[in-house]
Design a protein around this motif. Structure first.
Motif, PDB file in Angstrom:
ATOM      1  N   SER A 272       7.940 -12.827   5.077  1.00  0.00           N
ATOM      2  CA  SER A 272       6.687 -13.565   4.921  1.00  0.00           C
ATOM      3  C   SER A 272       5.829 -12.849   3.888  1.00  0.00           C
ATOM      4  CB  SER A 272       5.936 -13.672   6.251  1.00  0.00           C
ATOM      5  OG  SER A 272       5.412 -12.409   6.619  1.00  0.00           O
ATOM      6  N   LEU A 273       4.918 -13.586   3.318  1.00  0.00           N
ATOM      7  CA  LEU A 273       4.005 -13.002   2.347  1.00  0.00           C
ATOM      8  C   LEU A 273       3.096 -11.965   3.008  1.00  0.00           C
ATOM      9  CD1 LEU A 273       3.505 -13.238  -0.642  1.00  0.00           C
ATOM     10  CD2 LEU A 273       1.876 -15.044  -0.189  1.00  0.00           C
ATOM     11  N   MET A 274       2.718 -12.229   4.249  1.00  0.00           N
ATOM     12  CA  MET A 274       1.879 -11.273   4.976  1.00  0.00           C
ATOM     13  C   MET A 274       2.597  -9.945   5.161  1.00  0.00           C
ATOM     14  SD  MET A 274      -1.039 -10.853   6.171  1.00  0.00           S
ATOM     15  CE  MET A 274      -1.633  -9.320   6.825  1.00  0.00           C
ATOM     16  N   ARG A 275       3.888  -9.989   5.479  1.00  0.00           N
ATOM     17  CA  ARG A 275       4.673  -8.759   5.650  1.00  0.00           C
ATOM     18  C   ARG A 275       4.758  -7.997   4.326  1.00  0.00           C
ATOM     19  NH1 ARG A 275       5.412  -6.150  10.023  1.00  0.00           N
ATOM     20  NH2 ARG A 275       5.952  -8.069  11.024  1.00  0.00           N
ATOM     21  N   MET A 276       4.926  -8.715   3.216  1.00  0.00           N
ATOM     22  CA  MET A 276       4.966  -8.072   1.912  1.00  0.00           C
ATOM     23  C   MET A 276       3.650  -7.346   1.638  1.00  0.00           C
ATOM     24  SD  MET A 276       5.567  -9.777  -1.853  1.00  0.00           S
ATOM     25  CE  MET A 276       3.872 -10.070  -2.309  1.00  0.00           C
ATOM     26  N   ILE A 277       2.537  -8.003   1.930  1.00  0.00           N
ATOM     27  CA  ILE A 277       1.222  -7.411   1.694  1.00  0.00           C
ATOM     28  C   ILE A 277       1.017  -6.187   2.592  1.00  0.00           C
ATOM     29  CG2 ILE A 277      -1.264  -7.822   1.967  1.00  0.00           C
ATOM     30  CD1 ILE A 277      -0.656 -10.705   0.928  1.00  0.00           C
ATOM     31  N   GLU A 278       1.465  -6.278   3.857  1.00  0.00           N
ATOM     32  CA  GLU A 278       1.350  -5.139   4.769  1.00  0.00           C
ATOM     33  C   GLU A 278       2.089  -3.922   4.238  1.00  0.00           C
ATOM     34  OE1 GLU A 278       0.958  -6.929   9.267  1.00  0.00           O
ATOM     35  OE2 GLU A 278       2.946  -6.859   8.354  1.00  0.00           O
ATOM     36  N   VAL A 279       3.297  -4.128   3.724  1.00  0.00           N
ATOM     37  CA  VAL A 279       4.090  -3.019   3.198  1.00  0.00           C
ATOM     38  C   VAL A 279       3.425  -2.440   1.950  1.00  0.00           C
ATOM     39  CG1 VAL A 279       6.296  -2.395   2.135  1.00  0.00           C
ATOM     40  CG2 VAL A 279       6.244  -3.781   4.200  1.00  0.00           C
ATOM     41  N   MET A 280       2.913  -3.303   1.092  1.00  0.00           N
ATOM     42  CA  MET A 280       2.223  -2.819  -0.101  1.00  0.00           C
ATOM     43  C   MET A 280       1.004  -1.985   0.290  1.00  0.00           C
ATOM     44  SD  MET A 280       2.576  -6.146  -2.592  1.00  0.00           S
ATOM     45  CE  MET A 280       1.896  -5.369  -4.061  1.00  0.00           C
ATOM     46  N   GLU A 281       0.208  -2.496   1.218  1.00  0.00           N
ATOM     47  CA  GLU A 281      -0.990  -1.777   1.662  1.00  0.00           C
ATOM     48  C   GLU A 281      -0.623  -0.448   2.308  1.00  0.00           C
ATOM     49  OE1 GLU A 281      -5.270  -1.578   2.267  1.00  0.00           O
ATOM     50  OE2 GLU A 281      -4.005  -2.750   0.946  1.00  0.00           O
ATOM     51  N   SER A 282       0.423  -0.438   3.113  1.00  0.00           N
ATOM     52  CA  SER A 282       0.895   0.790   3.749  1.00  0.00           C
ATOM     53  C   SER A 282       1.330   1.813   2.697  1.00  0.00           C
ATOM     54  CB  SER A 282       2.046   0.475   4.695  1.00  0.00           C
ATOM     55  OG  SER A 282       2.555   1.639   5.268  1.00  0.00           O
ATOM     56  N   THR A 283       1.999   1.341   1.667  1.00  0.00           N
ATOM     57  CA  THR A 283       2.414   2.224   0.584  1.00  0.00           C
ATOM     58  C   THR A 283       1.206   2.814  -0.129  1.00  0.00           C
ATOM     59  OG1 THR A 283       4.405   0.901   0.276  1.00  0.00           O
ATOM     60  CG2 THR A 283       3.787   2.366  -1.534  1.00  0.00           C
ATOM     61  N   PHE A 284       0.221   1.971  -0.433  1.00  0.00           N
ATOM     62  CA  PHE A 284      -0.989   2.465  -1.101  1.00  0.00           C
ATOM     63  C   PHE A 284      -1.698   3.503  -0.241  1.00  0.00           C
ATOM     64  CE2 PHE A 284      -1.356  -2.124  -2.867  1.00  0.00           C
ATOM     65  CZ  PHE A 284      -0.344  -1.884  -3.769  1.00  0.00           C
ATOM     66  N   ASP A 285      -1.816   3.220   1.067  1.00  0.00           N
ATOM     67  CA  ASP A 285      -2.495   4.153   1.970  1.00  0.00           C
ATOM     68  C   ASP A 285      -1.749   5.476   2.067  1.00  0.00           C
ATOM     69  OD1 ASP A 285      -4.466   2.276   2.485  1.00  0.00           O
ATOM     70  OD2 ASP A 285      -3.628   1.660   4.422  1.00  0.00           O
ATOM     71  N   THR A 286      -0.423   5.402   2.180  1.00  0.00           N
ATOM     72  CA  THR A 286       0.381   6.606   2.320  1.00  0.00           C
ATOM     73  C   THR A 286       0.320   7.473   1.072  1.00  0.00           C
ATOM     74  OG1 THR A 286       1.878   5.422   3.786  1.00  0.00           O
ATOM     75  CG2 THR A 286       2.694   7.463   2.846  1.00  0.00           C
ATOM     76  N   LYS A 287       0.420   6.851  -0.074  1.00  0.00           N
ATOM     77  CA  LYS A 287       0.403   7.590  -1.337  1.00  0.00           C
ATOM     78  C   LYS A 287      -1.012   7.881  -1.828  1.00  0.00           C
ATOM     79  CE  LYS A 287       4.725   8.061  -1.731  1.00  0.00           C
ATOM     80  NZ  LYS A 287       5.278   9.401  -1.585  1.00  0.00           N
ATOM     81  N   GLY A 288      -1.987   7.178  -1.274  1.00  0.00           N
ATOM     82  CA  GLY A 288      -3.361   7.372  -1.736  1.00  0.00           C
ATOM     83  C   GLY A 288      -3.587   6.828  -3.132  1.00  0.00           C
ATOM     84  N   GLN A 289      -2.729   5.906  -3.539  1.00  0.00           N
ATOM     85  CA  GLN A 289      -2.797   5.324  -4.874  1.00  0.00           C
ATOM     86  C   GLN A 289      -2.614   3.821  -4.778  1.00  0.00           C
ATOM     87  OE1 GLN A 289       0.328   6.968  -7.208  1.00  0.00           O
ATOM     88  NE2 GLN A 289      -0.339   9.042  -6.940  1.00  0.00           N
ATOM     89  N   PRO A 290      -3.443   3.029  -5.343  1.00  0.00           N
ATOM     90  CA  PRO A 290      -4.796   3.362  -5.795  1.00  0.00           C
ATOM     91  C   PRO A 290      -5.698   3.666  -4.593  1.00  0.00           C
ATOM     92  CG  PRO A 290      -4.382   1.014  -6.048  1.00  0.00           C
ATOM     93  CD  PRO A 290      -3.106   1.630  -5.560  1.00  0.00           C
ATOM     94  N   GLU A 291      -6.664   4.478  -4.835  1.00  0.00           N
ATOM     95  CA  GLU A 291      -7.525   4.939  -3.750  1.00  0.00           C
ATOM     96  C   GLU A 291      -8.336   3.799  -3.144  1.00  0.00           C
ATOM     97  OE1 GLU A 291     -10.976   8.308  -3.028  1.00  0.00           O
ATOM     98  OE2 GLU A 291      -9.873   8.258  -4.912  1.00  0.00           O
ATOM     99  N   LYS A 292      -8.471   3.828  -1.821  1.00  0.00           N
ATOM    100  CA  LYS A 292      -9.238   2.828  -1.098  1.00  0.00           C
ATOM    101  C   LYS A 292     -10.713   3.221  -1.166  1.00  0.00           C
ATOM    102  CE  LYS A 292      -7.403   1.118   2.610  1.00  0.00           C
ATOM    103  NZ  LYS A 292      -6.902   0.926   3.963  1.00  0.00           N
ATOM    104  N   HIS A 293     -11.592   2.289  -1.501  1.00  0.00           N
ATOM    105  CA  HIS A 293     -13.017   2.592  -1.648  1.00  0.00           C
ATOM    106  C   HIS A 293     -13.865   2.156  -0.473  1.00  0.00           C
ATOM    107  CE1 HIS A 293     -12.911   4.209  -5.751  1.00  0.00           C
ATOM    108  NE2 HIS A 293     -11.787   3.520  -5.795  1.00  0.00           N
ATOM    109  N   LEU A 294     -13.266   1.455   0.499  1.00  0.00           N
ATOM    110  CA  LEU A 294     -13.954   1.080   1.726  1.00  0.00           C
ATOM    111  C   LEU A 294     -13.028   1.352   2.900  1.00  0.00           C
ATOM    112  CD1 LEU A 294     -15.540  -2.381   0.848  1.00  0.00           C
ATOM    113  CD2 LEU A 294     -16.744  -0.246   1.143  1.00  0.00           C
ATOM    114  N   LEU A 295     -13.594   1.720   4.029  1.00  0.00           N
ATOM    115  CA  LEU A 295     -12.784   1.910   5.229  1.00  0.00           C
ATOM    116  C   LEU A 295     -12.430   0.556   5.824  1.00  0.00           C
ATOM    117  CD1 LEU A 295     -14.689   4.871   6.899  1.00  0.00           C
ATOM    118  CD2 LEU A 295     -12.547   4.955   5.610  1.00  0.00           C
ATOM    119  N   PRO A 296     -11.199   0.418   6.343  1.00  0.00           N
ATOM    120  CA  PRO A 296     -10.801  -0.870   6.918  1.00  0.00           C
ATOM    121  C   PRO A 296     -11.499  -1.128   8.250  1.00  0.00           C
ATOM    122  CG  PRO A 296      -9.076   0.763   7.228  1.00  0.00           C
ATOM    123  CD  PRO A 296     -10.134   1.399   6.383  1.00  0.00           C
ATOM    124  N   ARG A 297     -11.717  -2.392   8.538  1.00  0.00           N
ATOM    125  CA  ARG A 297     -12.271  -2.812   9.824  1.00  0.00           C
ATOM    126  C   ARG A 297     -11.124  -3.274  10.706  1.00  0.00           C
ATOM    127  NH1 ARG A 297     -16.472  -6.412   6.712  1.00  0.00           N
ATOM    128  NH2 ARG A 297     -17.832  -4.796   5.936  1.00  0.00           N
TER     129      ARG A 297
END
Length: 158
Positions: free
Chosen positions: A45-70
Motif C-alpha cells: 500500500s502507499l501508506m506502508r511505503m510512506i511509513e517505511v520512508m519516514e522510518s528510514t528518515f527518522d533512523t538516519k536523521g536525514q533529512p532532519e525532522k523540524h517538528l515533533l510528531p503527534r
C-alpha cells in the motif's frame, strides 16, 4: 544522474527508488529501494511505503525532522541514532506480495526528499520511464503525483 538536471541536493537528502509492480483501482504494490537497505522493501500500500520512508528518515536523521510528531498513543522512548539499524527497524514491516513480482513493472520513480519542514516532506520526484521530474511540497502532493502518473499509464491494470 538522469532526471535531476537542476536538482538541489543537500547533505541531508535521501533518495529512494519506488518500483510499482501493480496498480489496480488505486491500490498499489511495489518495491522501495535505498542505499540504506540490505534488500528492497516490498510494500502493499502507499501508506506502508510512506511509513517505511519516514522510518528510514527518522533512523538516519536525514533529512532532519523540524517538528515533533503527534500521536494518539504514548510514544516509546527513542533510541539514539547510532543505536538504530534501519534494516532492523523495517524488518517487521516486510511482507511478501507473492507472484506480483513476476508481472512487468508498471512505473519507477526516484524520490528525493530534501527537507521535512512543517511536518511535511519537500523534494523532487522523477518518473524514470518518462524522464520527467516534478517538485513536491507535501506528502499529499507526492501521492497525487504518483497516482496521476499511474492513472495516465495505459498498462496499469494487471
Amino acid at each position: 544522474m538522469p532526471g535531476y538536471k537542476n536538482e538541489i541536493v543537500t547533505a541531508r537528502s535521501v533518495k529512494m527508488i519506488a518500483t510499482i509492480i501493480s496498480y489496480t483501482d488505486g491500490h498499489i504494490q511495489g518495491e522501495l529501494d535505498c542505499r540504506h537497505f540490505e534488500e528492497p522493501f516490498t510494500f502493499t500500500s502507499l501508506m506502508r511505503m510512506i511509513e517505511v520512508m519516514e522510518s528510514t528518515f527518522d533512523t538516519k536523521g536525514q533529512p532532519e525532522k523540524h517538528l515533533l510528531p503527534r500521536s494518539f498513543c504514548k510514544s516509546k522512548p527513542r533510541l539514539k541514532r547510532h543505536e538504530l539499524d534501519i534494516n532492523e527497524c523495517i524488518k517487521e514491516l516486510r511482507v511478501d506480495i507473492g507472484d506480483s513480482k513476476a508481472n512487468e513493472k508498471k512505473a519507477s520513480f526516484e524520490i528525493l526528499v530534501q527537507f521535512r519542514y512543517n511536518a511535511e516532506w519537500q523534494g523532487q520526484i522523477h518518473w524514470i520511464e518518462r524522464d520527467t521530474a516534478k517538485n513536491f511540497e507535501s506528502i499529499v502532493e507526492l501521492v497525487k503525483l504518483i497516482d496521476n502518473a499511474l492513472k495516465s499509464t495505459p498498462h496499469t491494470q494487471i
